[in-house]
Design a protein around this motif. Structure first.
Motif, PDB file in Angstrom:
ATOM      1  N   ILE A 165       0.842  -1.195   0.000  1.00 35.46           N
ATOM      2  CA  ILE A 165       0.000   0.000   0.000  1.00 35.46           C
ATOM      3  C   ILE A 165       0.879   1.247   0.000  1.00 35.46           C
ATOM      4  CG2 ILE A 165      -1.958  -1.032   1.233  1.00 35.46           C
ATOM      5  CD1 ILE A 165      -0.908   0.366   3.787  1.00 35.46           C
ATOM      6  N   THR A 170      -2.938   5.920   2.604  1.00 40.91           N
ATOM      7  CA  THR A 170      -3.866   5.172   3.452  1.00 40.91           C
ATOM      8  C   THR A 170      -4.130   5.908   4.761  1.00 40.91           C
ATOM      9  OG1 THR A 170      -3.049   3.098   2.490  1.00 40.91           O
ATOM     10  CG2 THR A 170      -4.305   2.933   4.538  1.00 40.91           C
ATOM     11  N   TYR A 201      -8.776  -0.002   6.686  1.00 42.90           N
ATOM     12  CA  TYR A 201      -7.522   0.672   6.363  1.00 42.90           C
ATOM     13  C   TYR A 201      -6.485   0.494   7.465  1.00 42.90           C
ATOM     14  CZ  TYR A 201      -9.807   2.862   2.356  1.00 42.90           C
ATOM     15  OH  TYR A 201     -10.445   3.076   1.167  1.00 42.90           O
ATOM     16  N   MET A 204      -4.935  -2.783   6.966  1.00 41.62           N
ATOM     17  CA  MET A 204      -3.981  -2.702   5.856  1.00 41.62           C
ATOM     18  C   MET A 204      -2.662  -2.095   6.314  1.00 41.62           C
ATOM     19  SD  MET A 204      -6.656  -1.473   2.875  1.00 41.62           S
ATOM     20  CE  MET A 204      -5.398  -1.120   1.646  1.00 41.62           C
ATOM     21  N   SER A 208       0.962  -3.897   6.293  1.00 42.90           N
ATOM     22  CA  SER A 208       2.121  -3.299   5.621  1.00 42.90           C
ATOM     23  C   SER A 208       3.343  -3.296   6.534  1.00 42.90           C
ATOM     24  CB  SER A 208       1.800  -1.875   5.153  1.00 42.90           C
ATOM     25  OG  SER A 208       1.730  -0.978   6.244  1.00 42.90           O
TER      26      SER A 208
END
Length: 220
Positions: A165, A170, A201, A204, A208
Motif C-alpha cells: 500500500i 492510506t 484501512y 492494511m 504493511s
C-alpha cells in the motif's frame, strides 16, 4: 496556447500542488488532468456543452476508460445512480462509499473558492475531501454520459505491483473518514460503513508493517 510552468520550492503534496495550479487559473472553469492520463479530443467541447445546457451545474464528471493493466469503465452502473441523488444524499453516500471520478472533474472556479479549494491537511488526497466539501455546501455532482478521459492503470502513487500500500495515502484516507464522522446528515448505516472502512484501512496499515510493505511478503 498559454502554458505556465510552476515550480514549488518545497514538496506540497498532491493537494497543495493542485491548489497552486487552481489558484493561478483566470478562467471560469478548470479541467485538471494527471501527467500520465489522456483527454479525449472532444473532452473540453463536451464538458462546455453540458454546463451551457445545465445552468445549475457547477461541477461535472464523465466516464473514464482505463488503460494499461485493465480497460474498465468508471463509474460502474452501480455507481451511476449516485449522480441521480441530490447534494445531501450524495454527501451521505460519499461518507460511506467512494469511487474514482477525479480524472474527469470539470469544476467551476467560484465553487473552488467558496469551499476553500482542496483540503491540504490531506497531502496525498485532493479529491474525496473536496467532493465532501462541495456536496455539503449544497452543490450536486453531475455526470456527463460520455468517455472523456483515459486513465492509466500502472505504477503510480496509489498503485504498485511491488508495494502493498501507499502508507501516506492510506493514513490520509483514515483521517478523512474520521474527520467526517458525525457531521451533517448523520445516519446509523453510514456511520457503520465509515467505522468498517476505517478498520479496514487500519488492518492494511498493520499488514504493511508486518510485510515491510512488500507484496511478495503477503500470502493468502
Amino acid at each position: 496556447y498559454k502554458i505556465l510552468f510552476i515550480k514549488n520550492p518545497t514538496n506540497l503534496g498532491v493537494s497543495g500542488n493542485i491548489n497552486t495550479a487552481w489558484k493561478k487559473a483566470s478562467c471560469k472553469w478548470v479541467k485538471s488532468i494527471a501527467g500520465d492520463d489522456l483527454l479525449d479530443k472532444k473532452c473540453i467541447e463536451l464538458n462546455v456543452e453540458y454546463v451551457k445546457r445545465h445552468s445549475d451545474c457547477k461541477i461535472l464528471f464523465s466516464k473514464i476508460q482505463s488503460f494499461g493493466r485493465s480497460n474498465d469503465v468508471t463509474p460502474t452502473q452501480y455507481n451511476i445512480r449516485f449522480f441521480k441523488k441530490d447534494s445531501k444524499q450524495q454527501y451521505n453516500w460519499l461518507r460511506g462509499f467512494s469511487f474514482n471520478i477525479a480524472p474527469s472533474s470539470f469544476i467551476n472556479i467560484d465553487v473552488l473558492k467558496q469551499v476553500g479549494y482542496a483540503d491540504e491537511r490531506y497531502r496525498m488526497i485532493e479529491d474525496l475531501p473536496l467532493w465532501l466539501k462541495i456536496t455539503k455546501a449544497g452543490h450536486t455532482l453531475h455526470l456527463l454520459d460520455a468517455i472523456t478521459v483515459y486513465y492509466r492503470v500502472d505504477e503510480s502513487i496509489t498503485m504498485s505491483q511491488k508495494r502493498y500500500i501507499n502508507v501516506g495515502f492510506t493514513k490520509d484516507l483514515i483521517s478523512v473518514y474520521q474527520d467526517s464522522r458525525g457531521s451533517f446528515l448523520k445516519h446509523p448505516f453510514t456511520e457503520w460503513l465509515m467505522l468498517e472502512r476505517i478498520l479496514q484501512y487500519k488492518i492494511m496499515l498493520l499488514a504493511s508493517r508486518i510485510s515491510e510493505n512488500k507484496t511478495g511478503n503477503i500470502t493468502s
